[in-house]
Scaffold this motif. Structure first.
Motif, mmCIF file in Angstrom:
data_model
loop_
_atom_site.group_PDB
_atom_site.id
_atom_site.type_symbol
_atom_site.label_atom_id
_atom_site.label_comp_id
_atom_site.label_asym_id
_atom_site.label_seq_id
_atom_site.Cartn_x
_atom_site.Cartn_y
_atom_site.Cartn_z
ATOM 1 N N SER A 354 0.946 -1.063 0.057
ATOM 2 C CA SER A 354 -0.143 -0.007 0.049
ATOM 3 C C SER A 354 0.858 1.296 0.078
ATOM 4 O O SER A 354 0.586 2.244 -0.807
ATOM 5 N N GLN A 355 1.917 1.158 0.745
ATOM 6 C CA GLN A 355 2.955 2.316 1.157
ATOM 7 C C GLN A 355 3.628 2.586 -0.153
ATOM 8 O O GLN A 355 4.207 3.640 -0.478
ATOM 9 N N ASN A 360 -1.621 6.659 -1.573
ATOM 10 C CA ASN A 360 -1.731 6.161 0.030
ATOM 11 C C ASN A 360 -0.887 6.739 0.841
ATOM 12 O O ASN A 360 -1.169 6.870 2.061
#
Length: 416
Positions: A354-355, A360
């Motif tokens: 996600s990072q 995000n």
């Protein structure tokens, strides 16, 4: 991915600005998160936070068309509203970053309210209400479950609102009052991420946002949800393909130390094909065609839910008993250490993936700043890694009880 580094400064009008530099991308992202969601609405005027998200794209006084200049700059944008926040973001080539500052500052400064734009957006939101919540199978689940589980706290209504009428009757005066109360520099966090320098962002922030009046941050006085002392239950009939069951339990809020325990407990139950509910209730017993456990992730104390669609070969009673059998196992026996390690690894991997996305990271920084400190985004995984098998058993024993449960039975109409 590692640590997300950032700088933070606050303008004189109270707007908090966070700068996250990533020199590996030719893009920049400008994200503004307003500290307002559906929990801040009047109980007789629900759905306003979401309606306002739509109105923010209707143009401002100096920029009648929000999308046109952004398209010329090669950018894209979107927004979302939850029970806790309203978030707007723009992604564009870094050399055109000032366009994003121009667009976002102008609609914070002076949104163009017209009867025509209000009428258009009212109709859009009401149609969304009908299509996604009233005319879609299982669409009204949270319109039913929220007021079943919450008696005082405004989480008792969904972001879309309690009913269509509240949106249909929204007046220009209502809309202006909502804007003036919540869309203030002091009630927002702006994150600028990408191949940017902090000094460059300071210059742009001062130029475009400093002229906006400070205003006063709204004082939030939300009613506290009383401790639930008896089981809640509701049964409805709907034209759906399969019977369904939803069992929710009150749990802590997002910033509580116990939040990651609940999140891991939900993963033990249903994350991946080797999880407990997937293996036993779908593959072995074939009671459900789908079944999941999940947390709502809200800032105030919220809900942990187990929900499933029941196979036509099994009854609602069998399905409900099977779920409680799994809950009893969590209460009586500690989760195996290897089982916990597996879900921790999954959470860590999902977090890392996600990072990798610039947007995000920007949203994560803004959200943690609203929770109290943007740096919380860097310590979140440490909390997960510290959770023990004892921790999971303790919350199961304390909170996964009949007295703390709200059960929604969704029966299939015979002629469906």
């Amino acid at each position: 991915m590692g640590r997300i580094d950032f700088d933070r400064f606050v303008l004189d009008n109270g707007l908090t600005v966070i700068v996250h530099q990533d020199t590996t991308t030719p893009l920049a992202c400008l994200n503004i998160m307003y500290d307002v969601g559906s929990r801040d609405e009047n109980p007789d005027r629900t759905g306003f936070a979401h309606l306002f998200e739509h109105l923010m794209f209707g143009g401002s006084v100096n920029i009648p068309s929000y999308d046109s200049p952004l398209q010329v700059a090669g950018g894209s944008n979107n927004a979302f509203t939850s029970t806790d926040i309203t978030n707007y973001y723009i992604t564009l080539p870094v050399q055109n970053l000032e366009t994003a500052f121009w667009l976002e500052s102008d609609r914070m400064l002076n949104l163009a309210f017209t009867e025509k734009s209000l009428e258009v957006q009212r109709n859009v939101v009401v149609e969304e209400f009908r299509q996604r919540y009233l005319n879609q199978p299982y669409g009204d689940v949270w319109l039913l479950m929220r007021p079943l589980a919450f008696k005082k706290h405004p989480y008792q209504w969904a972001t879309i609102g309690k009913e269509e009428k509240h949106i249909e009757e929204a007046t220009m005066a209502d809309v202006k009052a909502f804007y003036q109360q919540h869309y203030l520099p002091k009630n927002a966090v702006m994150v600028v991420a990408g191949n940017v320098e902090t000094d460059q962002v300071k210059v742009l922030a001062e130029k475009w946002f400093s002229p906006i009046a400070k205003g006063e941050k709204p004082i939030r006085k939300l009613p506290k949800e009383p401790v639930q002392k008896a089981a809640n239950r509701l049964e409805v009939e709907r034209p759906v393909p399969l019977d369904a069951i939803y069992i929710s339990f009150h749990m802590c809020g997002k910033s509580d130390d116990d939040y990651c325990k609940w999140d891991l407990l939900s993963d033990v139950l249903s994350a991946g094909k080797s999880s407990r509910l997937q293996q036993r209730l779908i593959k072995e017993k074939r009671i459900f065609t789908s079944v999941n456990a999940f947390v709502m992730g809200e800032r105030d104390p919220s809900l942990f839910t187990i929900a499933g669609h029941i196979s036509q070969q099994h009854s609602i009673e069998e399905a409900e008993a099977a779920i409680w059998e799994e809950i009893e196992l969590l209460r009586k026996q500690k989760v195996d250490k290897k089982e916990l390690e597996k879900v921790k690894n999954q959470v860590e991997a999902n977090h890392e993936f996600s990072q990798m996305n610039l947007l995000n990271r920007a949203i994560g920084l803004a959200y943690h700043e609203l929770l109290g400190d943007a740096d919380g985004v860097n310590s979140e995984m440490e909390k997960y890694m510290k959770v023990s098998t004892n921790d999971l058993q303790e919350i199961a024993q304390q909170y996964l009880t009949k007295e703390n449960s709200s059960t929604l039975i969704y029966k299939r109409k015979n002629d469906a």
